[in-house]
Structure formats: C-alpha cells, structure tokens
Write an enzyme that holds these catalytic residues in place. Structure first.
Site, PDB file in Angstrom:
ATOM      1  N   ASP A  51      37.318  22.002  72.539  1.00  0.00           N
ATOM      2  CA  ASP A  51      36.974  20.585  73.337  1.00  0.00           C
ATOM      3  C   ASP A  51      37.443  19.373  72.617  1.00  0.00           C
ATOM      4  OD1 ASP A  51      35.897  21.541  75.661  1.00  0.00           O
ATOM      5  OD2 ASP A  51      33.789  21.544  74.752  1.00  0.00           O
ATOM      6  N   TYR A 112      33.047  30.208  63.768  1.00  0.00           N
ATOM      7  CA  TYR A 112      32.843  28.710  63.884  1.00  0.00           C
ATOM      8  C   TYR A 112      31.788  28.456  62.787  1.00  0.00           C
ATOM      9  CZ  TYR A 112      35.096  28.164  68.444  1.00  0.00           C
ATOM     10  OH  TYR A 112      35.828  28.203  69.387  1.00  0.00           O
TER      11      TYR A 112
END
Lengths: 251, 251
Positions: A51, A112
């Site tokens: 994003d 992540y």
C-alpha cells in the site's frame, strides 16, 4: 533474459506498488527506469502490492525486456539502473531466472517487519518510517504481546485480521513465526507466513498493542475463532510496515 | 527560569544552526517555537554552530524566556513545545540550569559520530543521513583506519585538520577517544574531544578513508606535525556527521 531483483524503497513517496495511470507508483517508476536502461519496453512484475506508505527492504520484482534488448549481466544491473532511479528506490541485487518464473506465484512465503517508536517525542530521523506511540511500553507489556503473538502461529482462518471489504477466495494462512522484541527505543514485530490477507500485519500489530494497553481484553486465539474484523483491534498506520523478505524454493 | 535542552535535528533541511535573517536555521526555528510557547521573546543559545546538512542527536541548547513568561515545568517542556516545532527537529529532554550557565562555554567536551554507508548502491532510507562510499571497505582497511585514528588521540596542534581560512586563536585540541568500527553496512567514526576546529571531524574522517584507499600515504602523526591543511585528505561531506553528545561538569 528475465531478471529477479531485490528492491528497497521508501513507501511514503509512492501511491503503493501497483501501476496506476497519473500516479507515482513503485511499479511505474521501475518500469520507466528499466525502459530507459534497456532502450525499449519491459515487463515489471512484483511479488506483493504494498500500500501507499508501506516500505520495502527486500521486495522481489522481475524484469523482462523485449527480445533483442541489450544484454546486461545481472551483477552490473543494480548499478546500471541506479542512474535512472529516483532517490527513494534502489535495486540491491539481481540474478537471472527462468522465463516462467513468477515473483508472486512462486513465492513460498514472506516476512514483514513492523516498527513502533516508543519515545515521548517523535524522532526527526524516523518521520514516515515508524509508528510513533508515545505512551510507555513496559518490558512486561512486550512479554505479554509476544505471548499473544504466539497464538497467531500455525494455520488459521484470519478473517478477523483482514480489512473489511477486501476480496479474496481463501482466508486461511499459515503463520510460521512471530516475534515481538525491544530494539533500542523501538518495538519490532516480525512475522513470517506463507501469505498475508489485506492489512493483516497492520491489524495484527494494532491488536497486540490494543491488548497490551488494555483497550481489548479478548485473547488472540478467541479473536481468530470469531472470524469477525470488529473483534480485532485497530489497523496500525502504513508508516511502520516493511516488506523484509520473500522466500522461494526454486531459485 | 533558564532551561537546558537536549535537541535532535535532521540537518539537511536547515542552513546550519546559527541564526541568519531570511534563512531556515535551527536557532531561528527554536526561537520561533519557544516564542510561541512562552508568548514572548526568548533567548536561544547553542553549544555548537553545526554547518548546513550536519545533524544532531544530542545537541544542547539553552532557552531563557523574559521575566514574567508563563512558568513551564522542565519535565513537560519537550511535549509542550513539540506542537510548535517542524518535523525535522525535536526537543528530547529539558532541565533547569542556573542563569549564568552557558551551553557553549561551560562544555568540557563533545562527541561526534560520522556514518559512512559502504554498499554498492545507496539506501533509499539513508539519503542525506550518511556518506555513501560504494567502493568496498574490507575488515583490514577498518583495522588500519582504527590504528591511524589512534594517532589523533592526545593533545595536538590540529591545523592540518582545519578548513583553510577558518578563524581561531588556538589550534590545539585534546582528542580523548576515536573509534572506527563496522556496524552492519556502515563504518562509524566516533570521536570525542575537548573541542573541535572548523570541519575537523570531516577532515579527519576523509583523511582516514584516503589513507585506507591508498590515496594518501603519510601517516596521521606526520600530517599533524606538518600543520598544513594540504597534507591531510579530503573533507567528508556534511551528510554523515552527527553531533552526538556534549559534556558538562557543572550540570
């Protein structure tokens, strides 16, 4: 020749990874740079559609120039393309892969990192790069977050940890590891899984902090079972999120 | 009440520390913020006039509001002033000091850090924050730089390591420690002294790298004895330099 690149970028200057007309995106910027380098069209394919605002230290991207493009040895590609790239994106490494290799579908997992800065005032050096949470996080809270995070490990339906309205066919993912640790003034949340639902890491991190601060009291295991986004905590902002690693078994 | 602050700033958005009309400076920005907070004039005095582009993680600054200004407890000052400060400067800590305290003249020493990023391509996360030196620095070169750096330690005339044309009355300084170490992809040069001449850390760092790469062959001890700027190496750019600590014996 198809190249597999390791790419780092600061996400706060991009409208996400995926190409959009008239928007500055990672895919668009890479396509432009490699088109200049290879003096012709190239196909740039990513491993993940991060994003807007989300960073990467180890994103993987393939580049396929059209047949007849100049041949460039993988070892020199990172430096060769650097002069066509803006300051907020770098190609760290390149190697050759088979023509049928796909950076997204061939990935066996991803890791992540989510960075929370826990100081009374924000740092001038970390603007846009961390989630600044001023209220003190004690060692005891870190321990409790690690204990809750362990409930994510394994194969579960992660519906409660997916942004409402996101489209997917399958809500089951396998989380392989999840560590919560203090690193200097920061708390680092590191999670590895075979795949992630939309906003999954940000909702998991937000939920762990909500639990630590006592804003939620249902343990993670129960939230998972409810399969209901409203049972989980807040969505942490994109600033602190980094795509750190992508795993492949075939390259 | 006179306050002593610990201040962090990113130097690449400022034309140095010292106030200049019509330029964005650290002193000017702090003066404006504290004038707003105290609703009247304040005297902001620094410990060091860092150059344009030079950063600070532990600069010390005093703030003296005019008599009659609102009384603000030192403990709440960092947060209270935060809303008047831009994103590239933060007040980390504040305490009360006697009215005759001077952050520059009362300092007994300072510590600077110089960061060199040694990777083939620059990092999107470290633009403006390090000196990017792409050519490989081996462990052997780090060891040799540390060995040369030890020759700086002690009381010497540092004329060879001062920018030409700088004005000063005294060229003698005492370097208390100088370490050169690899930290991940970076080489960190950390130097502590009772004081520094103009550009001294940047010329010392540039000289150590020139020696390591074989661009200079005179050892540091000889360069010191020559008292000649042209005998030393290059001036490292401001980007990698951080004012890290200021030492006082009286507070």
């Amino acid at each position: 020749m198809k190249y597999l690149l390791t790419v780092a970028y600061r996400g706060d200057g991009f409208c996400g990874f995926q190409f959009q007309p008239d928007r500055r995106t990672v895919q668009g910027t890479l396509t432009q740079a490699f088109s200049s380098l290879f003096e012709g069209p190239v196909a740039v394919t990513g491993c993940s559609r991060t994003d807007s605002g989300v960073h990467a230290t180890g994103a993987r991207v393939t580049v396929l120039p059209v047949p007849g493009a100049p041949a460039i040895a993988p070892a020199v590609l990172p430096l060769a393309v650097a002069r066509f790239l803006p300051e907020d994106i770098s190609v760290l490494e390149a190697r050759q892969v088979p023509d049928d290799f796909h950076p997204r579908y061939d990935a066996t997992g991803k890791e992540y990192l989510y960075r929370v800065l826990n100081t009374p005032v924000h740092s001038p050096f970390l603007r846009g790069l961390v989630w600044h949470v001023p209220k003190r996080i004690t060692d005891d809270m870190v321990t409790r977050m690690q204990s809750q995070a362990c409930q994510f490990i394994g194969t579960h339906d992660f519906t409660s940890f997916m942004a409402k309205g996101a489209q997917t066919r399958r809500y089951v993912r396998t989380v392989r590891s999840f560590t919560v640790q203090r690193v200097g003034d920061e708390i680092h949340f590191t999670v590895s899984a075979d795949g992630f639902l939309y906003n999954m890491v940000r909702i998991m991190t937000g939920t762990l902090l909500d639990l630590a601060y006592g804003r939620l009291d249902r343990p993670v295991g129960e939230i998972l079972q409810l399969r209901d986004r409203t049972a989980a905590g807040c969505t942490a902002p994109p600033d602190g999120l980094y795509l750190a690693r992508v795993f492949y078994s075939n390259v």
